[in-house]
Design an enzyme around this catalytic site. Sequence first.
Site, PDB file in Angstrom:
ATOM      1  N   ASP A   1       0.878  -1.221  -0.112  1.00 53.81           N
ATOM      2  CA  ASP A   1      -0.055   0.073   0.055  1.00 53.81           C
ATOM      3  C   ASP A   1       0.770   1.277   0.073  1.00 53.81           C
ATOM      4  O   ASP A   1       1.847   1.502   1.056  1.00 53.81           O
ATOM      5  CB  ASP A   1      -1.034  -0.166   1.350  1.00 53.81           C
ATOM      6  CG  ASP A   1      -2.281   0.827   1.158  1.00 53.81           C
ATOM      7  OD1 ASP A   1      -1.998   1.930   0.411  1.00 53.81           O
ATOM      8  OD2 ASP A   1      -3.258   0.587   1.623  1.00 53.81           O
TER       9      ASP A   1
ATOM     10  N   ASP B   1     -10.690   3.523  -2.007  1.00 55.39           N
ATOM     11  CA  ASP B   1     -11.139   2.591  -1.257  1.00 55.39           C
ATOM     12  C   ASP B   1     -12.683   2.549  -1.410  1.00 55.39           C
ATOM     13  O   ASP B   1     -13.493   3.396  -1.590  1.00 55.39           O
ATOM     14  CB  ASP B   1     -10.980   2.761   0.216  1.00 55.39           C
ATOM     15  CG  ASP B   1      -9.622   2.553   0.524  1.00 55.39           C
ATOM     16  OD1 ASP B   1      -8.711   2.390  -0.275  1.00 55.39           O
ATOM     17  OD2 ASP B   1      -9.200   2.767   1.738  1.00 55.39           O
TER      18      ASP B   1
ATOM     19  N   GLY C   1      -4.976   3.558  -8.518  1.00 57.56           N
ATOM     20  CA  GLY C   1      -4.961   3.895  -9.581  1.00 57.56           C
ATOM     21  C   GLY C   1      -4.090   5.194 -10.163  1.00 57.56           C
ATOM     22  O   GLY C   1      -4.382   5.669 -11.177  1.00 57.56           O
TER      23      GLY C   1
END
Length: 518
Positions: free
Chosen positions: A282, A342, A321
């Site tokens: 992440d 999210d 993205g």
Amino acid sequence: MSIITSRRFLATLLLLTALTSIAVYITSAQQTLTDDRLTGNWAVRNVGTTDGVTRSTYFNLKYEGGKITGTIRATQFFYTIKESTGGPDGFVIIAAMPDGRSERRVQYEGKLVGDELRIGRRNRPDQPITEMVANRAPAGEGAMPARIEPPARHKVPYNGLAKAPPMGWNSWNKFAGRVDDAAVRGIADAMASNGMREAGYIYVNIDDTWEAGRNAQGEIQTNKKFPDMKALADYVHKKGLKLGIYSSPGPNTCAGYEGTYGHEEQDAMTFAKWGIDYLKYDWCGARILYTDEEMPAIYQKMGDALLKTGRPIVYSLCQYGRLDVWKWGPEVGGNLWRTTGDIRDTWDSMTGIGFRQNELAQYARPGHWNDPDMLEIGNGGMSDTEYKTHMSLWAMLAAPLLAGNDLRQMTPETLAILTNREVIAVDQDKLGKQGTRFSKNGDQEIWTRQLSGGAIAVAFFNRAKDEAKMTLKWAEIGAPAKRKVRDLWLHQDVDATAPEFSATVAGHGVVMLRVSKK
């Protein structure tokens, strides 16, 4: 005394009084401007109630000339103070940090009370301030680590994994920071006994908040919630399943736990030693050190590190993205990459994400998948009709199917949606072509997806609240003249002799078909 003398005396007295007041004001102002009680490093220490990990917020402040300058480090954020008003007895500071092509700003209000710094922020202007207490911390504590320059770019070889979109479960949507060893074992037990494993759900993925600090050798440690990650992996593997884990290329994860920054190869080897089969990586903790343009090189480092372990580990890029990740994700070793922010358990969030994926179809293929985020099916924010739409849309998108609910406590309807073998077969089709929007008429959309063996998946989506009749002529999608048509939710064949198909689709509902040669 004459009247003139009295007036002169009074004027002199008033002048002396005024000069004294001005002197007192100047002295007070000088004291305020030189008051250095705020200057220094302050820490708010928040101790996790179940994991024992301390996650601190640092205010490194300097008060000089009536202005407050410095930095704020909070979880994955690192702000520089841009504006300030007031001083030790009451102040407001506004700080900012770059975040991709935009800027993130935050406002804090505070004051000194004795030896404590009472400080807080408002999430919204209409909400009361949430106050925290900061105490002095040693100089340098909480400072940003030195920046490590990104490596030169090169292509990371394909690891041979994820030839179909990964299927499994992820802890975040339901458990967030409450996930622990017992919950993961319970989820594995459920998947192995309720038919999900047989339906294709394999990965049991632990998201953020499992991390502690590092030992003297720099090895990442687990916190109290996960006493033995190797033993947990062994347990999951004995169930015929695989274990996934989470980290960030930054110094901290999104929730403020230990990140992988500067330890990429070491952490990859630790994951392999534990028996990890899947890594979600992440970005959010890395944005305090790197620009979006440097993102591919940073993800490449972990792609190389995972390959070097020799263990097959699916590599999931989670960076929302940004920087058109679908164009470079395979080059850094990625098997899948998030295409959006999210997801939330609402109709607007799910459809807002899912129906925006049309233009990305060309980038999906076996081994490399667009990821519109995890499933919310069964979490209670949508109806079963809407959850069928969720499942159908993700299947048409060749998306990873990662359940995000509590699999230990499911209604029969939720389990039936998640384990619909005929819909899953569309998602997992070996041709690996993502579906696209065929037509749109107001709130009604028809999507098609080319499948192996010349078959076609067709989904009639009604995004309106009220039911609607939808019609499609078979010739328009190149359906075989002699065809078999199967309704994948009713689990029954449909009359395919007519030149067109019509269905009344429920509000927020779907009719999903598989059209094949007869």
